[in-house]
Design a protein around this motif. Structure first.
Motif, PDB file in Angstrom:
ATOM      1  N   SER A 194     108.993 -10.584  26.072  1.00  0.00           N
ATOM      2  CA  SER A 194     109.017  -9.127  26.145  1.00  0.00           C
ATOM      3  C   SER A 194     108.038  -8.644  27.205  1.00  0.00           C
ATOM      4  CB  SER A 194     108.683  -8.508  24.784  1.00  0.00           C
ATOM      5  OG  SER A 194     107.420  -8.929  24.325  1.00  0.00           O
ATOM      6  N   PHE A 195     108.327  -7.469  27.742  1.00  0.00           N
ATOM      7  CA  PHE A 195     107.427  -6.872  28.724  1.00  0.00           C
ATOM      8  C   PHE A 195     107.623  -5.360  28.705  1.00  0.00           C
ATOM      9  CE2 PHE A 195     111.391  -7.368  30.982  1.00  0.00           C
ATOM     10  CZ  PHE A 195     111.480  -6.236  31.768  1.00  0.00           C
ATOM     11  N   GLY A 196     106.574  -4.652  29.135  1.00  0.00           N
ATOM     12  CA  GLY A 196     106.666  -3.208  29.195  1.00  0.00           C
ATOM     13  C   GLY A 196     105.306  -2.573  29.380  1.00  0.00           C
ATOM     14  N   PRO A 197     105.280  -1.274  29.694  1.00  0.00           N
ATOM     15  CA  PRO A 197     104.019  -0.567  29.943  1.00  0.00           C
ATOM     16  C   PRO A 197     103.355  -0.088  28.659  1.00  0.00           C
ATOM     17  CG  PRO A 197     105.862   0.901  30.340  1.00  0.00           C
ATOM     18  CD  PRO A 197     106.462  -0.433  29.975  1.00  0.00           C
ATOM     19  N   ASN A 198     102.035   0.007  28.712  1.00  0.00           N
ATOM     20  CA  ASN A 198     101.238   0.549  27.623  1.00  0.00           C
ATOM     21  C   ASN A 198     100.225   1.523  28.232  1.00  0.00           C
ATOM     22  OD1 ASN A 198     100.463  -0.256  24.513  1.00  0.00           O
ATOM     23  ND2 ASN A 198      98.714   0.513  25.652  1.00  0.00           N
ATOM     24  N   LEU A 199     100.233   2.764  27.789  1.00  0.00           N
ATOM     25  CA  LEU A 199      99.376   3.812  28.329  1.00  0.00           C
ATOM     26  C   LEU A 199      98.426   4.293  27.239  1.00  0.00           C
ATOM     27  CD1 LEU A 199      98.752   5.861  30.657  1.00  0.00           C
ATOM     28  CD2 LEU A 199     100.463   7.354  29.609  1.00  0.00           C
ATOM     29  N   THR A 200      97.113   4.243  27.512  1.00  0.00           N
ATOM     30  CA  THR A 200      96.101   4.690  26.558  1.00  0.00           C
ATOM     31  C   THR A 200      95.235   5.758  27.204  1.00  0.00           C
ATOM     32  OG1 THR A 200      96.032   2.504  25.507  1.00  0.00           O
ATOM     33  CG2 THR A 200      94.204   3.991  25.056  1.00  0.00           C
ATOM     34  N   MET A 201      95.102   6.899  26.523  1.00  0.00           N
ATOM     35  CA  MET A 201      94.337   8.014  27.063  1.00  0.00           C
ATOM     36  C   MET A 201      93.330   8.500  26.036  1.00  0.00           C
ATOM     37  SD  MET A 201      95.662  11.704  28.500  1.00  0.00           S
ATOM     38  CE  MET A 201      96.315  12.175  26.896  1.00  0.00           C
ATOM     39  N   ALA A 202      92.106   8.738  26.493  1.00  0.00           N
ATOM     40  CA  ALA A 202      91.078   9.291  25.619  1.00  0.00           C
ATOM     41  C   ALA A 202      91.301  10.784  25.465  1.00  0.00           C
ATOM     42  CB  ALA A 202      89.689   9.012  26.187  1.00  0.00           C
ATOM     43  N   ILE A 203      91.416  11.248  24.221  1.00  0.00           N
ATOM     44  CA  ILE A 203      91.576  12.672  23.947  1.00  0.00           C
ATOM     45  C   ILE A 203      90.204  13.322  23.754  1.00  0.00           C
ATOM     46  CG2 ILE A 203      92.595  14.360  22.383  1.00  0.00           C
ATOM     47  CD1 ILE A 203      94.737  12.309  21.740  1.00  0.00           C
ATOM     48  N   MET A 204      89.376  12.654  22.948  1.00  0.00           N
ATOM     49  CA  MET A 204      87.993  13.043  22.718  1.00  0.00           C
ATOM     50  C   MET A 204      87.178  11.763  22.673  1.00  0.00           C
ATOM     51  SD  MET A 204      88.241  16.235  20.025  1.00  0.00           S
ATOM     52  CE  MET A 204      88.548  15.182  18.670  1.00  0.00           C
ATOM     53  N   PRO A 205      85.840  11.846  22.661  1.00  0.00           N
ATOM     54  CA  PRO A 205      85.034  10.612  22.652  1.00  0.00           C
ATOM     55  C   PRO A 205      85.408   9.631  21.544  1.00  0.00           C
ATOM     56  CG  PRO A 205      83.643  12.498  23.102  1.00  0.00           C
ATOM     57  CD  PRO A 205      85.005  13.050  22.793  1.00  0.00           C
ATOM     58  N   ALA A 206      85.849  10.101  20.399  1.00  0.00           N
ATOM     59  CA  ALA A 206      86.158   9.207  19.285  1.00  0.00           C
ATOM     60  C   ALA A 206      87.638   9.179  18.951  1.00  0.00           C
ATOM     61  CB  ALA A 206      85.353   9.607  18.053  1.00  0.00           C
ATOM     62  N   LEU A 207      88.481   9.714  19.837  1.00  0.00           N
ATOM     63  CA  LEU A 207      89.907   9.783  19.546  1.00  0.00           C
ATOM     64  C   LEU A 207      90.703   9.444  20.793  1.00  0.00           C
ATOM     65  CD1 LEU A 207      92.138  10.549  17.496  1.00  0.00           C
ATOM     66  CD2 LEU A 207      92.007  12.885  18.380  1.00  0.00           C
ATOM     67  N   SER A 208      91.688   8.564  20.638  1.00  0.00           N
ATOM     68  CA  SER A 208      92.535   8.177  21.762  1.00  0.00           C
ATOM     69  C   SER A 208      93.984   8.096  21.299  1.00  0.00           C
ATOM     70  CB  SER A 208      92.090   6.827  22.350  1.00  0.00           C
ATOM     71  OG  SER A 208      92.242   5.794  21.393  1.00  0.00           O
ATOM     72  N   SER A 210      97.786   6.106  22.307  1.00  0.00           N
ATOM     73  CA  SER A 210      98.468   5.055  23.061  1.00  0.00           C
ATOM     74  C   SER A 210      99.978   5.235  22.945  1.00  0.00           C
ATOM     75  CB  SER A 210      98.078   3.661  22.545  1.00  0.00           C
ATOM     76  OG  SER A 210      96.709   3.411  22.733  1.00  0.00           O
ATOM     77  N   LEU A 211     100.662   5.059  24.067  1.00  0.00           N
ATOM     78  CA  LEU A 211     102.121   5.089  24.110  1.00  0.00           C
ATOM     79  C   LEU A 211     102.601   3.787  24.727  1.00  0.00           C
ATOM     80  CD1 LEU A 211     102.601   8.692  25.596  1.00  0.00           C
ATOM     81  CD2 LEU A 211     102.668   8.048  23.170  1.00  0.00           C
ATOM     82  N   PHE A 212     103.666   3.211  24.173  1.00  0.00           N
ATOM     83  CA  PHE A 212     104.179   1.979  24.754  1.00  0.00           C
ATOM     84  C   PHE A 212     105.698   1.950  24.696  1.00  0.00           C
ATOM     85  CE2 PHE A 212     104.132   0.682  20.290  1.00  0.00           C
ATOM     86  CZ  PHE A 212     105.292  -0.073  20.182  1.00  0.00           C
ATOM     87  N   ALA A 213     106.261   1.194  25.613  1.00  0.00           N
ATOM     88  CA  ALA A 213     107.689   0.896  25.639  1.00  0.00           C
ATOM     89  C   ALA A 213     107.825  -0.578  26.016  1.00  0.00           C
ATOM     90  CB  ALA A 213     108.423   1.782  26.639  1.00  0.00           C
ATOM     91  N   ARG A 214     108.751  -1.265  25.374  1.00  0.00           N
ATOM     92  CA  ARG A 214     108.835  -2.712  25.590  1.00  0.00           C
ATOM     93  C   ARG A 214     110.280  -3.181  25.450  1.00  0.00           C
ATOM     94  NH1 ARG A 214     105.455  -4.390  21.616  1.00  0.00           N
ATOM     95  NH2 ARG A 214     103.735  -3.735  22.943  1.00  0.00           N
ATOM     96  N   TYR A 215     110.700  -4.013  26.375  1.00  0.00           N
ATOM     97  CA  TYR A 215     112.004  -4.670  26.281  1.00  0.00           C
ATOM     98  C   TYR A 215     111.779  -6.091  25.780  1.00  0.00           C
ATOM     99  CZ  TYR A 215     116.326  -6.997  27.626  1.00  0.00           C
ATOM    100  OH  TYR A 215     117.481  -7.737  27.609  1.00  0.00           O
ATOM    101  N   CYS A 216     112.517  -6.476  24.752  1.00  0.00           N
ATOM    102  CA  CYS A 216     112.332  -7.785  24.124  1.00  0.00           C
ATOM    103  C   CYS A 216     113.661  -8.530  24.085  1.00  0.00           C
ATOM    104  CB  CYS A 216     111.783  -7.611  22.700  1.00  0.00           C
ATOM    105  SG  CYS A 216     111.555  -9.165  21.802  1.00  0.00           S
ATOM    106  N   GLN A 217     113.602  -9.792  24.505  1.00  0.00           N
ATOM    107  CA  GLN A 217     114.770 -10.664  24.441  1.00  0.00           C
ATOM    108  C   GLN A 217     114.497 -11.774  23.428  1.00  0.00           C
ATOM    109  OE1 GLN A 217     117.894 -10.524  26.074  1.00  0.00           O
ATOM    110  NE2 GLN A 217     118.324 -12.137  24.578  1.00  0.00           N
ATOM    111  N   VAL A 218     115.317 -11.853  22.393  1.00  0.00           N
ATOM    112  CA  VAL A 218     115.152 -12.845  21.327  1.00  0.00           C
ATOM    113  C   VAL A 218     116.052 -14.040  21.616  1.00  0.00           C
ATOM    114  CG1 VAL A 218     115.299 -13.276  18.855  1.00  0.00           C
ATOM    115  CG2 VAL A 218     114.611 -11.022  19.689  1.00  0.00           C
ATOM    116  N   PHE A 219     115.514 -15.250  21.410  1.00  0.00           N
ATOM    117  CA  PHE A 219     116.227 -16.482  21.703  1.00  0.00           C
ATOM    118  C   PHE A 219     116.626 -17.204  20.414  1.00  0.00           C
ATOM    119  CE2 PHE A 219     113.487 -15.687  25.380  1.00  0.00           C
ATOM    120  CZ  PHE A 219     114.448 -15.672  26.384  1.00  0.00           C
ATOM    121  N   PRO A 220     117.515 -18.195  20.509  1.00  0.00           N
ATOM    122  CA  PRO A 220     117.961 -18.908  19.310  1.00  0.00           C
ATOM    123  C   PRO A 220     116.836 -19.630  18.567  1.00  0.00           C
ATOM    124  CG  PRO A 220     119.454 -19.329  21.143  1.00  0.00           C
ATOM    125  CD  PRO A 220     118.271 -18.598  21.709  1.00  0.00           C
TER     126      PRO A 220
END
Length: 246
Positions: A194-208, A210-220
């Motif tokens: 699987s692969f894909g982007p992951n974005l993490t942003m600080a909202i406040m000093p103690a709060l963040s 994260s957004l992610f999207a991922r394409y996954c290929q499953v094998f036998p």
């Protein structure tokens, strides 16, 4: 779950540590497999970590997952609850850790398969590519439930932007493998890529967030999941309190 969190905090507070960190994550993730049957999950995670002498770190966390279905009725079906302990050595070149955990599923009944315990180990490192802005992060992890072994290799080129609200962008590449009857079903060999982007942003000093999207290929090689491709997306909010002295 609240009782387990209180118990974890009490255990760590009873150790002769200098400081401990509290954290809570709440998020949702969904997947669209090749069959186009959309699945959604709600994830909540509470954790407490303690700094120990000699560059050691102890962390205990509880993760609760619920299967979201029946939209727009918003009916929640308990999926599983996991208790995980991690003991790490924070070295200059790499972090080495041991894990021990237990996962119980409300969907498996109360028989012999109602829960699963596992022991594991991992090594994690980060290679600077351009100062503190760009790096190549990697992790190698293996876990055994005493019937089989699950392994994961992760590589993530990571861009850190020191903005007013710091931003971190990762492109995660994951390779999973199973050997034996891991998870009461198991498989043999490479199970998924699987692969894909992951974005993490600080909202406040103690709060963040994260957004992610991922394409996954499953094998036998993975008998736990149906063969095919899956698109996974998710969002996670994380709150933390650090450096609480005894």
């Amino acid at each position: 779950m609240k009782r387990i969190v209180i118990f974890i905090i009490a255990c760590v507070s009873g150790v002769g540590v200098f400081a401990f960190d509290l954290g809570y994550d709440l998020g949702a993730e969904g997947s669209v497999p090749a069959s186009m049957e959309v699945q959604g999950r709600l994830v909540g995670r509470a954790s407490v970590g303690a700094d120990l002498p000699a560059s050691l770190y102890l962390k205990l966390e509880v993760t609760d997952r619920k299967l979201l279905w029946g939209l727009p009725g918003l009916q929640f079906t308990p999926l599983d609850t996991e208790l995980l302990g991690t003991f790490e050595y924070l070295g200059d070149a790499a972090t080495i850790g041991l894990t021990a955990g237990f996962k119980g599923s409300a969907l498996l009944g109360s028989g012999a398969n109602a829960g699963q315990s596992a022991l594991g180990a991992f090594v994690r490192s980060s290679l600077p590519l351009f100062g503190d802005i760009l790096s190549l992060d990697g992790e190698l992890r293996a876990t055994s439930d005493f019937a089989g072994i699950y392994g994961r290799v992760e590589l993530a080129p990571t861009l850190y932007l020191p903005l007013e609200r710091p931003l971190m962008v990762e492109i995660k590449l994951l390779a999973d493998g199973i050997l034996g009857n891991y998870g009461n079903a198991g498989g043999t060999g490479l199970s998924s890529l699987s692969f894909g982007p992951n974005l993490t942003m600080a909202i406040m000093p103690a709060l963040s967030c994260s957004l992610f999207a991922r394409y996954c290929q499953v094998f036998p090689g993975d008998r736990l999941r149906a063969l095919g491709s899956t698109l996974e997306v998710g969002a996670l909010f994380s709150a933390s309190v650090e450096g609480l002295s005894k």
